[in-house]
Design an enzyme around this catalytic site. Structure first.
Site, PDB file in Angstrom:
ATOM      1  N   SER A 106       0.805  -1.212   0.000  1.00  0.00           N
ATOM      2  CA  SER A 106       0.000   0.000   0.000  1.00  0.00           C
ATOM      3  C   SER A 106       0.844   1.270   0.000  1.00  0.00           C
ATOM      4  O   SER A 106       1.907   1.327   0.625  1.00  0.00           O
ATOM      5  CB  SER A 106      -0.899   0.002   1.248  1.00  0.00           C
ATOM      6  N   GLN A 128       0.216  -0.664  -4.814  1.00  0.00           N
ATOM      7  CA  GLN A 128      -1.059   0.070  -4.848  1.00  0.00           C
ATOM      8  C   GLN A 128      -0.778   1.560  -4.815  1.00  0.00           C
ATOM      9  O   GLN A 128      -0.038   2.050  -3.967  1.00  0.00           O
ATOM     10  CB  GLN A 128      -1.929  -0.340  -3.661  1.00  0.00           C
ATOM     11  N   TYR A 130      -2.285   5.552  -4.841  1.00  0.00           N
ATOM     12  CA  TYR A 130      -3.271   6.627  -4.801  1.00  0.00           C
ATOM     13  C   TYR A 130      -2.680   7.807  -5.567  1.00  0.00           C
ATOM     14  O   TYR A 130      -1.464   8.046  -5.506  1.00  0.00           O
ATOM     15  CB  TYR A 130      -3.541   7.089  -3.369  1.00  0.00           C
ATOM     16  N   THR A 156      -6.006   2.651  -7.112  1.00  0.00           N
ATOM     17  CA  THR A 156      -7.282   2.697  -6.391  1.00  0.00           C
ATOM     18  C   THR A 156      -8.099   3.870  -6.921  1.00  0.00           C
ATOM     19  O   THR A 156      -7.636   5.010  -6.918  1.00  0.00           O
ATOM     20  CB  THR A 156      -7.046   2.838  -4.878  1.00  0.00           C
ATOM     21  N   LYS A 226      -8.459  -0.804  -9.128  1.00  0.00           N
ATOM     22  CA  LYS A 226      -9.101  -1.370  -7.938  1.00  0.00           C
ATOM     23  C   LYS A 226     -10.251  -0.458  -7.497  1.00  0.00           C
ATOM     24  O   LYS A 226     -10.053   0.737  -7.279  1.00  0.00           O
ATOM     25  CB  LYS A 226      -8.084  -1.499  -6.800  1.00  0.00           C
ATOM     26  N   HIS A 250     -13.839  -1.428  -1.381  1.00  0.00           N
ATOM     27  CA  HIS A 250     -12.916  -0.904  -0.376  1.00  0.00           C
ATOM     28  C   HIS A 250     -13.249  -1.463   1.023  1.00  0.00           C
ATOM     29  O   HIS A 250     -13.143  -0.762   2.025  1.00  0.00           O
ATOM     30  CB  HIS A 250     -12.947   0.634  -0.353  1.00  0.00           C
TER      31      HIS A 250
END
Length: 355
Positions: A106, A128, A130, A156, A226, A250
């Site tokens: 993450s 992952q 953002y 995401t 995602k 989520h």
């Protein structure tokens, strides 16, 4: 007393974690309807087992984006693993490597991606991502991930703003001062740490489909989206050239009242067919759940909260133990439905009237 199923690990974590930490891990948005429905939806699905098949040898291996894994379960991206265990994501990476599965690290990790790679250099990892309003921060993350040997980017797409998680508000949840979101240390001039260790409202709310092309221009890595829940967005994902979709709400932490992930899976798989790989997270608690998801079209499932429960129990060892239980349950479910390998799992195993 031994822990024999994932709910045993959940009960252990609830007993041993500080209340605010447990609430953060367990939190759903608003009334938690979607969080809870993720579990209930799996229980509504009924299987159609086939008998008198030779199931003396069971092969659980599969591939995702061309890489073989020991069974179709990976570790979903969740943040702040050091709240569960002192070495945090380093232990997560080691457990994933030991079990020969994929770990999606993450952005919100409490160990840097460099530390995570060093802990398990040969591990199979995706990163992952953002996208923050300070896009240069996201660009740097992409470049670091590619240089460190991560094999895909998981973007995401369901967090233009953070969902309302009531227990975190009641607890005034704050990341402890001795921890930080390591991948973004020093990135934000604002010292505000009020939103899970970063400044409030730092996410990019202007992110649109055209930005997929921008992200593709930054990297040669495959891109997985995602947070897709509708056939319309699945069609757009294919049109924009991504390599995979994670059907996900989520963990019920964003918009309450959306479908359970397993319920959304069917229309998305019907829409994309085999044009991109389809994965799922949300609500997986047993090996039978894994089987049901694969029968309905998922290539692999990813677990979020259960990984944190395993870490809480015994760190790397506890997570490995939890994953082994899930693998053993999945193998047994395959055998009891008459499947010797992954290719034999399909929609014929599910009662269509219950979908």
């Amino acid at each position: 007393m031994p822990l024999v199923c994932l709910s045993d690990f959940e009960a252990y974590a609830k007993r041993h974690l500080p209340k605010a930490t447990w609430d953060y891990f367990a939190a759903g948005a608003d009334d938690c309807c979607t969080r809870d429905d993720n579990l209930r939806a799996f229980k509504r699905i009924r299987l159609r087992p086939r008998m008198l098949r030779d199931v003396s040898v069971i092969d659980t291996k599969t591939t995702i984006l061309g890489t073989e894994i020991s069974f179709p379960v990976g570790i979903a991206p969740s943040g702040l693993h050091r709240l569960a265990w002192p070495s945090g994501e380093k232990s997560t990476a080691k457990a994933a490597k030991a079990m020969d599965i994929c770990y999606i690290a993450s952005t919100y990790a409490t160990c840097s991606m460099e530390e995570t790679v060093a802990a398990a250099p040969a591990g199979f990892r995706w990163f992952q991502l953002y996208i923050h309003q300070k896009r240069s921060a996201s660009v740097q993350l992409v470049r670091r991930a590619e240089a460190l040997g991560f094999r895909a980017l998981v973007l995401t797409v369901d967090v233009p703003y953070t969902g309302k998680r009531r227990e975190d508000i009641r607890n005034n949840f704050q990341l402890p001062q001795h921890m930080s979101v390591k991948n973004l240390e020093g990135v934000f001039e604002d010292q505000d740490r009020s939103e899970y260790g970063l400044p409030a409202n730092s996410m990019e709310p202007r992110l649109v489909w055209e930005d997929i092309q921008w992200l593709q221009s930054l990297t040669r890595l495959p891109i997985v989206l995602k947070g897709i829940l509708t056939k319309e967005d699945a069609e757009l994902a294919v049109r924009h050239g991504v390599q995979g979709i994670v059907v996900s709400n989520h963990g019920g932490r964003q918009l309450d009242g959306v479908p359970a992930s397993i319920d959304a899976l069917v229309e998305i798989k019907e829409t994309v067919q085999d044009k991109v790989e389809v994965y799922l997270d949300g609500g997986v608690r047993t090996g039978t759940d894994v089987l049901k998801a694969l029968a309905l079209g998922a290539k692999c499932v990813f677990i979020g909260r259960p990984a944190l429960w395993g870490l809480t129990y015994k760190g790397e060892e506890g997570l490995q133990e939890l994953l082994q239980i899930l693998k053993d349950e999945f193998r047994l479910s395959m055998a009891l439905t008459g499947c010797c390998n992954i290719s034999e799992i399909g929609p014929h195993l599910v009662q269509s009237s219950r979908l």
